[in-house]
Design an enzyme around this catalytic site. Structure first.
Site, PDB file in Angstrom:
ATOM      1  N   TYR A 294       0.835  -1.208   0.000  1.00 31.15           N
ATOM      2  CA  TYR A 294       0.000   0.000   0.000  1.00 31.15           C
ATOM      3  C   TYR A 294       0.870   1.257   0.000  1.00 31.15           C
ATOM      4  CZ  TYR A 294      -4.251   2.708   1.090  1.00 31.15           C
ATOM      5  OH  TYR A 294      -5.318   3.578   1.052  1.00 31.15           O
ATOM      6  N   TYR A 344      -5.615   5.968  -6.906  1.00 32.51           N
ATOM      7  CA  TYR A 344      -5.885   5.771  -5.487  1.00 32.51           C
ATOM      8  C   TYR A 344      -7.343   5.356  -5.346  1.00 32.51           C
ATOM      9  CZ  TYR A 344      -6.631   7.017  -0.569  1.00 32.51           C
ATOM     10  OH  TYR A 344      -6.967   7.013   0.766  1.00 32.51           O
TER      11      TYR A 344
END
Lengths: 391, 330
Positions: A294, A344
């Site tokens: 991430y 994102y």
């Protein structure tokens, strides 16, 4: 070891295009991505009986079901803490399927996070309703640290101080993401790679974070279809078996502001997730040829590589050097371009890339991927997955 | 800066305005109606019976209910979307143009005093006239440099719309026309009226003690009554021993920088940038975040000693911040 390992699989993935201005409603993005994931899985909305998403998701399960004409839904649940949730929604879906509560569970996340409400703007309001959640912000927002980048920068500074990581180490993460995005037509930064110098020259956002240390703000939707491993074998796509799924809140964990533990640059909740994943899947870092780490902010990629044992504590700054996390390196990460390069979508697009690497269909495919790790947001209550090939 | 840029208007320029009428007098659109009175006292929450009950009013020596004195200005207002006819003949137009040209382009109402001289009763027509009372010499204030302008409105009441009324009250109204101070210098104290307020802490039963402490000039941290563990951020129970009993202790306010950020973007209008915010190891052993608004980013480093200071942010809110301790290196 949990009873879940190997029982379920991700059988379908679907997304909208990733953009800065989708031109349509968030609900439409959700419906489009869910339908795309069902088509990918060879299933229809009528087959769905479970829906799982994030507490931050603004598209209610009822509206998604109504938009696509789903029938009876017997399981729905949500996971808190923003970007920490991508592995956790899959965990919830897998538990529902493995226990027979539902047969076909769709996880979704969709938003106009660039053209609508921008997360990067942070918490600038004066929300004074005296909830514990609001009171938690009292120690930060009145002092002017109001955005995720600012909260992250505090932890990043200390991590860099303790580990000796320099801006070049952060840059290596950004360069890898943009190299991978450059060859991914779905990525916002398709055909726009950067150099270490570009990174070092980019403007400050919140020192020590520069613009190119920060993920994008994006519009888009991503959905996943979870069924039993047995059923997945009868569906069109090669199953991505959920070998392990885990969540973590550790003693010092907080929502972006875990500033009070002994070692704030050590992500205890991510270590908790990693330990569960390795144990449940009975695998180790040596078994992982590529991973989705991430990447909301580059320093947290370094910290997570350490949490998972891909390198020792404080050694990530050396591990990421010399293209080691790029295609052809020891551990290519975020082969879709990550959230720095592709989009994102709160980590959900990373889960989809993990599925593609297992299927062998990624645009930046790594050879012989039997297993891959996908992590959730770092520096928050989080989650992770190990996906693997069948058999 | 503003003294050179904005020397202010001279007495010769200002004195001719004193005593000038701000245009023709203005009459209420309707006579005072009991329903208007009731709407107003309902909205305000005024429960005085003399506005609605003749007997109560007569008990005070009056002959009937009266209109609330505080409604003085209400009756002759132009109404929503209404326009004032005074603009064409109003000498304030000329005065404001002079002030604009001199750089005093911002305006803030500073005070309003009402004087009640008689009663208005239902059926009365109210007539208002306004006069410029004075224009001050140039003054330096927290907002900036400018001139105060005072006007006086007079209100008369009469049962006859054409009759001469009886003077029932006056209103003295003061404006400050000014050149705002430059932002960026000392703006953190919240003195800029045109600057939006900062995010305000949500104060609840678990953390109110802290903000009571800063009002008293103390940095109070929770301490468990059972095991003595300090804890921050606040919590209703002790994670070390599960006790719900706690008290607070005042910290020395001294500590060292554990980490810090320097904020550049996005820029929230309530703050000055670049903004240093530090995570500080207080010497008693807890960590605490606060800004360092007066500290240059080049002077900050992990490990440097700091001391707490306090600044009033709002009338009921004092917030702590840190400064580098005396004699710290760099």
């Amino acid at each position: 070891m949990s009873m879940l390992s190997g029982k379920t699989a991700i059988a379908g993935i679907g997304a909208t295009e990733f953009s800065k201005d989708s031109g349509r409603s968030e609900l439409q993005l959700a419906a489009e991505s869910v339908l795309a994931a069902l088509n990918d899985a060879g299933l229809t909305p009528a087959d769905v009986d479970g829906l799982v998403t994030y507490t931050m998701e603004k598209n209610p399960e009822t509206e998604v079901a109504r938009a696509l004409g789903m029938g009876n839904i017997t399981y729905f649940g949500r996971v808190n803490f923003g970007g920490g949730a991508p592995g956790a929604v899959v965990l919830q879906a897998a538990m529902a399927v493995a226990t027979g509560v539902a047969d076909v569970v769709v996880c979704y996340r969709a938003f106009n996070e660039r053209s609508g409400r921008r997360f990067g703007a942070g918490v600038q309001d004066r929300g004074t309703e005296p909830s514990a959640e609001n009171a938690g912000y009292a120690w930060y927002t009145p002092h002017g640290i109001v955005t995720p980048a600012q909260w992250a920068a505090m932890t990043a500074r200390r991590y860099m101080h303790d580990s000796g990581a320099t801006t070049e180490a952060l840059g290596a993460v950004a360069v890898a993401a943009r190299r991978h995005a450059a060859t991914n037509p779905k990525a916002w930064f398709y055909e726009r790679p950067i150099t270490l110098a570009d990174h070092a020259e980019s403007r400050w956002i919140a020192e020590p974070l520069r613009l190119l240390d920060c993920c994008q703000e994006s519009d888009g939707g991503q959905a996943l279809v979870i069924v039993s491993a047995e059923r997945a074998r009868d569906l069109p796509q090669k199953p991505a078996i959920i070998k392990a799924a885990a969540q973590g809140i550790a003693a010092p964990t907080a929502m972006m502001t875990a500033y009070y533990g002994d070692d704030i640059g050590h992500l205890e909740e991510m270590t908790l997730v990693a330990d569960q994943l390795w144990a449940d899947a009975q695998l180790s870092p040596a078994d992982i040829p590529t991973a989705i780490i991430y990447d909301h902010f580059t320093p947290y990629v370094l910290m997570q590589l350490e949490s998972f044992g891909f390198c020792g504590r404080g050694e990530a700054k050396d591990f990421v050097r010399d293209g080691n996390v790029e295609l052809g390196g020891r551990l290519p990460i975020n082969t879709h371009g990550g959230q720095l390069g592709e989009a994102y979508i709160h980590g959900m697009n990373g889960v989809a890339e993990g599925v593609r690497q297992i299927r062998g269909t990624a645009v930046n495919q790594v050879a012989n991927v039997e297993n891959t790790v996908v992590t959730g947001g770092a520096g928050v209550p989080t989650s992770g997955l190990i996906l693997g090939a069948d058999g | 800066m503003s003294q050179d840029e904005h020397p202010g208007l001279t007495r010769e320029q200002l004195d001719p305005f004193a005593g000038k009428s701000c245009g023709p007098s203005r009459q209420s659109r309707d006579p005072i109606a009991p329903s208007d009175i009731r709407s107003w006292i309902d909205a305000i929450g005024d429960t005085n019976p003399i506005y609605v009950d003749d007997d109560a009013s007569m008990a005070t020596g009056r002959s009937s209910v009266i209109a609330p004195p505080a409604m003085l200005q209400v009756w002759s207002m132009a109404g929503l979307g209404g326009t004032s006819k005074s603009t064409t003949q109003d000498p304030r137009k000329e005065l404001f143009a002079l002030l604009d040209d001199a750089g005093f382009t911002s305006v803030v109402a500073t005070n309003c005093e009402q004087e009640y001289l008689g009663d208005a009763v239902p059926g009365d027509w109210i007539t208002t006239s306004e006069v410029i009372e004075s224009v001050s010499d140039v003054k330096d204030t927290g907002l900036g440099r400018g001139h105060f302008i005072t006007t006086v409105m007079s209100f008369t009441a009469s049962p006859d719309p054409l009759g001469d009324g009886e003077l029932i009250g006056r209103q003295r109204w003061r404006l400050f026309r000014f050149a705002p101070k430059n932002r960026g210098s000392g703006g953190q104290a919240g003195g800029d009226s045109d600057r939006p307020p900062r995010p305000r802490p949500a104060i609840n039963r678990d953390n109110a003690f802290f903000f009571e402490g800063t009002l008293a000039g103390e940095l109070r941290i929770q301490k468990c009554d059972s095991c003595g563990t300090l804890r921050h951020p606040p919590s209703p129970a002790c994670g070390a021993c599960q006790s719900f009993d706690w008290s607070t202790v005042a910290m020395s306010g001294r500590g060292t920088i554990h980490s810090f950020v320097v904020n550049h973007h996005p820029q929230v209008p309530a703050f000055d940038y670049p903004l240093v915010v530090a995570l500080v190891d207080l010497e008693e052993g807890v960590r605490f975040v606060a800004e360092m608004p007066d500290t240059d980013r080049e002077d900050v480093a992990i490990g440097l000693p700091v001391e707490v200071r306090y600044r009033k942010q709002e009338d009921d809110l004092v917030m702590p911040h840190f400064v580098l301790a005396e004699g710290s290196s760099q």
